[in-house]
Write an enzyme that holds these catalytic residues in place. Structure first.
Site, mmCIF file in Angstrom:
data_model
loop_
_atom_site.group_PDB
_atom_site.id
_atom_site.type_symbol
_atom_site.label_atom_id
_atom_site.label_comp_id
_atom_site.label_asym_id
_atom_site.label_seq_id
_atom_site.Cartn_x
_atom_site.Cartn_y
_atom_site.Cartn_z
ATOM 1 N N SER A 215 0.850 -1.199 0.000
ATOM 2 C CA SER A 215 0.000 0.000 0.000
ATOM 3 C C SER A 215 0.884 1.248 0.000
ATOM 4 O O SER A 215 2.061 1.165 -0.332
ATOM 5 C CB SER A 215 -0.938 -0.028 1.211
ATOM 6 O OG SER A 215 -1.932 0.947 1.074
ATOM 7 N N ASN A 216 0.340 2.390 0.336
ATOM 8 C CA ASN A 216 1.132 3.629 0.381
ATOM 9 C C ASN A 216 0.643 4.523 1.516
ATOM 10 O O ASN A 216 -0.277 4.163 2.248
ATOM 11 C CB ASN A 216 1.076 4.340 -0.975
ATOM 12 C CG ASN A 216 -0.348 4.661 -1.361
ATOM 13 O OD1 ASN A 216 -1.031 5.432 -0.701
ATOM 14 N ND2 ASN A 216 -0.827 4.034 -2.433
ATOM 15 N N ARG A 217 1.232 5.696 1.628
ATOM 16 C CA ARG A 217 1.000 6.544 2.804
ATOM 17 C C ARG A 217 -0.249 7.424 2.716
ATOM 18 O O ARG A 217 -0.474 8.262 3.578
ATOM 19 C CB ARG A 217 2.196 7.465 3.026
ATOM 20 C CG ARG A 217 3.471 6.747 3.360
ATOM 21 C CD ARG A 217 4.586 7.756 3.602
ATOM 22 N NE ARG A 217 5.879 7.116 3.682
ATOM 23 C CZ ARG A 217 6.323 6.479 4.762
ATOM 24 N NH1 ARG A 217 5.581 6.413 5.839
ATOM 25 N NH2 ARG A 217 7.516 5.917 4.743
ATOM 26 N N SER A 218 -1.040 7.296 1.678
ATOM 27 C CA SER A 218 -2.199 8.188 1.534
ATOM 28 C C SER A 218 -3.171 8.031 2.707
ATOM 29 O O SER A 218 -3.524 6.913 3.086
ATOM 30 C CB SER A 218 -2.926 7.869 0.228
ATOM 31 O OG SER A 218 -4.167 8.533 0.208
ATOM 32 N N ALA A 282 -4.525 7.525 -4.273
ATOM 33 C CA ALA A 282 -3.132 7.124 -4.544
ATOM 34 C C ALA A 282 -3.191 5.643 -4.897
ATOM 35 O O ALA A 282 -3.142 4.778 -4.014
ATOM 36 C CB ALA A 282 -2.271 7.374 -3.316
#
Ligand code: CTP
Length: 420
Positions: A215-218, A282
């Protein structure tokens, strides 16, 4: 002077903090107070010490029906700098001296009024009054520009005879002009009424196995702020969101998804319904090629390779299928912001791109604030300084609305994804 005319009171139940600072024009704030009360507002007056030299607090106290606050440190004023702005729908400073503008612009908090401005979230309207030479002084000009850039509504002083006997620009604006600015700031904007907006937000999660994902930091805050602002401005909004910790915005239909593939489907089936698409999510660009059906065990392994494959570029694919929808994308960059954003605008066939440098301090992932540059297909750029994500959401909607209006008048053909 235009008041509400046949429309009846226009500010019923609105809580207004009227700040009065030390200018000879302070007496005009008394008349404004009466007008605001006639318009149905509930007004609390806050005076600076120097304002009390021109008009007594008692005058405002009697007329407003509320005690007048003057001092940050008086015993009965406890926490007024927090409680008054919290309840206020607007703070109106009339008249605002050059000193008051400077303190507001610089964020100084050395008295009750200036400290309140540091805690306030509501609209701020200031009507300066000063001698003409002061109004055009570069330092005043700079402070006024800084305040405007942050969204403060500045009602310019007018040209005419000044208290000094000179003629110049410095007279407090007419009461009708100030009232109109207050009414406009407090009137709910319904400019997106009749529009259907599809907004995406948050990260996607791409499974590695049943317990792990990429996943990512959004945080989703930017997309949620856009959905909330669009709904407040009259649009019907569907928010397609990856996993976030945020509550659903009121009045918005929320569709929760996890993977890029789920998000692609959820957005594609709603594309025809929408009139505008704002893609703030994102989306993961890669996903594990062979997600394991069972938890991957470490067994005897000392290393592990993950095969990844590209996900769909959702925005480019929506853009290729669109009919008349206005397409707005984001570009999250860590270098060459404008060049990368322009490339994405063309490659994805967008009308508008919101370019944000995610390395800017205080902005980007997880933060409540963001700064961005809006770029349209003609290359016109609007730079937006660091501001709350909700204010940025409104600024993006303003620009998108302008583009829709221009398009309506020109009926331009849609761009083709890939820029051909
Ligand atoms: N986007 C999308 N589908 C993807 C990746 C991105 O729809 N698979 C959208 C994002 O929601 C955003 C825009 O495309 O509106 C640009 O996303 P960004 O992450 O900045 O760029 P990418 O296209 O992923 O390119 P790169 O990672 O190379 O910067």
């Amino acid at each position: 002077m235009q008041i509400s005319g046949s429309m009846g009171p226009t500010l019923i139940g609105k809580q207004i903090v009227l700040g009065v600072t030390g200018s000879i024009a302070a007496y005009k704030a008394v008349a404004l107070l009466r007008t605001l009360l006639r318009e149905g507002a509930i007004v609390h007056v806050v005076m600076t010490q120097s304002a009390t030299k021109f008009v007594t607090p008692l005058t405002f106290e009697v007329l407003s029906g509320h005690p007048v606050s003057t001092d940050l440190f008086e015993a009965h004023q406890e926490m007024k700098h927090l409680s008054l702005p919290e309840q206020a729908d607007a703070i109106v400073i009339v008249p605002a001296t050059a000193n008051c503008l400077a303190r507001a612009a610089l964020g100084l908090g050395d008295d009750l009024l200036s400290t309140m401005l540091l805690t306030a979230q509501c609209p701020l309207i200031v009507a300066p009054a000063m001698d003409g030479g002061m109004w055009t002084h570069p330092s005043v000009t700079e402070h006024v520009s800084a305040l405007r850039a942050r969204g403060t509504i500045v009602v310019n002083p007018e040209e005419g005879p000044l208290a000094s006997g000179r003629i110049g620009q410095g007279r407090l604006a007419e009461e009708g002009t100030i009232l109109e600015a207050i009414q406009t700031a407090l009137a709910p904007r319904r400019d997106w009424q009749g529009h259907r907006i599809l907004v995406s937000a948050g990260p996607t999660q791409e499974p590695i196995d049943p317990v792990r994902f990429i996943s990512n930091r959004s945080s989703g805050k930017m997309g949620y702020a856009i959905a909330e602002a669009a709904q407040a401005r009259g649009a019907q909004v569907v928010l397609v969101t990856g996993p976030t910790a945020l509550p659903a915005p009121r009045g918005v239909e929320v569709v929760s998804v996890a993977t890029a593939e789920d998000m692609t489907k959820a957005l594609s089936v709603r594309l025809a319904w929408s009139t505008t698409v704002i893609m703030a999510a994102a989306v993961a660009d890669f996903r594990p090629k062979y997600p394991a059906p069972q938890k991957i065990k470490k067994q005897e392994r000392t290393d592990q390779t993950l095969d990844l494959e590209r996900t769909t570029d959702i925005l480019a694919s929506l853009s290729a299928q669109r009919t008349t929808q206005l397409m707005v994308g984001f570009a999250a960059e860590t270098s060459d912001l404008i060049a990368h954003a322009k490339d994405k605008l063309t490659a994805k066939g967008l009308d508008l791109i919101v370019a944000n440098d995610v390395t800017t301090e205080g902005a980007g992932f997880g933060s409540d604030q963001n700064a961005a540059t809006l770029i349209d297909r003609q290359g016109a750029m609007t730079e937006l300084p660091l501001m709350p994500k909700r204010a940025l959401a409104d600024a993006i909607l303003n620009r998108a609305h302008e583009l829709l209006r221009t398009r309506q008048s020109n009926q331009t053909p849609k761009p083709v994804a890939g820029g051909r």
